[in-house]
Design an enzyme around this catalytic site. Sequence first.
Site, PDB file in Angstrom:
ATOM      1  CE  LYS A 206      -0.243  -0.362   5.029  1.00 24.59           C
ATOM      2  NZ  LYS A 206      -0.893  -1.089   6.130  1.00 24.59           N
TER       3      LYS A 206
ATOM      4  NE  ARG B 106      -6.686   0.460  11.391  1.00 27.28           N
ATOM      5  CZ  ARG B 106      -5.440   0.316  10.930  1.00 27.28           C
ATOM      6  NH1 ARG B 106      -4.556   1.297  11.052  1.00 27.28           N
ATOM      7  NH2 ARG B 106      -5.063  -0.811  10.345  1.00 27.28           N
TER       8      ARG B 106
ATOM      9  CE1 TYR C 116      14.151  30.835   5.010  1.00 23.31           C
ATOM     10  CE2 TYR C 116      14.374  28.475   4.661  1.00 23.31           C
ATOM     11  CZ  TYR C 116      14.151  29.750   4.167  1.00 23.31           C
ATOM     12  OH  TYR C 116      13.920  29.910   2.831  1.00 23.31           O
TER      13      TYR C 116
ATOM     14  CG  MET D  63      10.812  23.012  -0.453  1.00 24.68           C
ATOM     15  SD  MET D  63       9.882  24.129  -1.512  1.00 24.68           S
ATOM     16  CE  MET D  63       8.786  24.907  -0.341  1.00 24.68           C
TER      17      MET D  63
HETATM   18  C1  LIG Z   1      -0.173  -2.084   6.767  1.00 22.39           C
HETATM   19  C2  LIG Z   1      -0.770  -3.380   7.180  1.00 22.39           C
HETATM   20  C3  LIG Z   1       0.026  -4.532   7.301  1.00 22.39           C
HETATM   21  C4  LIG Z   1       1.534  -4.503   7.211  1.00 22.39           C
HETATM   22  O1  LIG Z   1       2.057  -3.923   8.390  1.00 22.39           O
HETATM   23  P1  LIG Z   1       3.629  -3.821   8.671  1.00 22.39           P
HETATM   24  O2  LIG Z   1       3.701  -3.339  10.059  1.00 22.39           O
HETATM   25  O3  LIG Z   1       4.166  -2.825   7.702  1.00 22.39           O
HETATM   26  O4  LIG Z   1       4.185  -5.169   8.457  1.00 22.39           O
HETATM   27  C5  LIG Z   1      -0.617  -5.737   7.547  1.00 22.39           C
HETATM   28  N1  LIG Z   1      -1.964  -5.795   7.692  1.00 22.39           N
HETATM   29  C6  LIG Z   1      -2.746  -4.703   7.625  1.00 22.39           C
HETATM   30  C7  LIG Z   1      -4.226  -4.830   7.824  1.00 22.39           C
HETATM   31  C8  LIG Z   1      -2.179  -3.454   7.375  1.00 22.39           C
HETATM   32  O5  LIG Z   1      -2.963  -2.357   7.319  1.00 22.39           O
END
Ligand SMILES: *Cc1c(COP(=O)(O)O)cnc(C)c1O
Length: 360
Positions: free
Chosen positions: A36, A131, A256, A304
């Site tokens: 993701k 969640r 800065y 930046m």
């Molecule tokens: C992001 C995520 C993972 C992976 O988590 P890591 O800590 O990066 O290994 C696994 N399962 C779900 C549901 C996630 O949202």
Amino acid sequence: MIQPAAHALLDLQALIHNLAKIRSVAPRSKIMAVIKANGYGHGAVTVARALVDADAFAVARVDEGVALREAGIPQRIAVLQGFINSEELALHSVYDLEPIVHCPSQVDILESANLDKPVKVWLKLDSGMHRLGLNADVFDACHARLSQCRAVHQPPFMITHLANADNVADPVTERQLDLFGGRVAGLPGERSIANSAGLLAWENALAEWVRPGLALYGVSPFPNRTAEQDGLKPVMTLRTRLIAIKQLNAGDAVGYGGDWVCQRPTLMGVAAIGYGDGYPRHAHSGTPVLVRGQRVSLIGRVSMDMITLDLSDCPSAEVGDEVTLWGDGLPVEEIAQHADTIPYVLLCNVTPRVKRIPKL
Ligand SMILES: *Cc1c(COP(=O)(O)O)cnc(C)c1O
């Protein structure tokens, strides 16, 4: 071709090594590689193409899954947030994506759907993270409904997510494992529990499927361990170049706000990277940076497009020298500590102007 000043080298051999390492830790599990957020900033398609041995991939949102299919990725793909309406459900069917079903309204949508092809679904139990996921008291009913549902490939799979797996002393994880194990006992279908920390620290969390994200990229999910201790190698090395060097006097304020004041005559270097590239603006003075492979300190505020460095202990440095912000020789975990954040954030925040350069 113009070599961009700030670039992210991607060590695809390290990525493949990390997948193999995870397989050796969970030899009886299949691996759903989590890519993701553009593969944690590395490039989702680049990562997916390199991980030919992954059994499946997971993304957060349906558009991320569609993009992988359009790039020709053949493996199974789970969509961790699933769908919220029938149009999004239809995309899962058309693109052969596997939604996570975590809310009763999704069960309603599936029951009224008219799909050409049933979808494989993962029914998610909220075992304590609070969640996404169904509460234990509605899980059974939703599972029964999905088991009768024409739009669902049978049987549905089962999934949950650990909230505190990176804290190996926290009893919450055992409670989550017990709750999930109790709910799914006797039901047919594959199960998945563990993220990176879960699979590395909790043997009971290895089920038919594990879901590593961070560990694949060669970064430790634990606050007090290094990736090296778990046999993982960093995939991303963030690099740039020195673009200026000059001598400052004791008392000169740098950058800065003038927060940093030279305590001694200081050889100061400017490197071409800043928060516009995703380098954290909150990195403190003293954050390590590698110049010519040697550790020097960040001084003054991050701008930046630039950062300022104390090169007094690296007097041979020259304009054009390679500068490493994290990765090979400088763990991103360490930079995260100096910037009051976590490595996930640093990797995800590398901006599009930083060219990703894969090397095999
Ligand atoms: C992001 C995520 C993972 C992976 O988590 P890591 O800590 O990066 O290994 C696994 N399962 C779900 C549901 C996630 O949202």
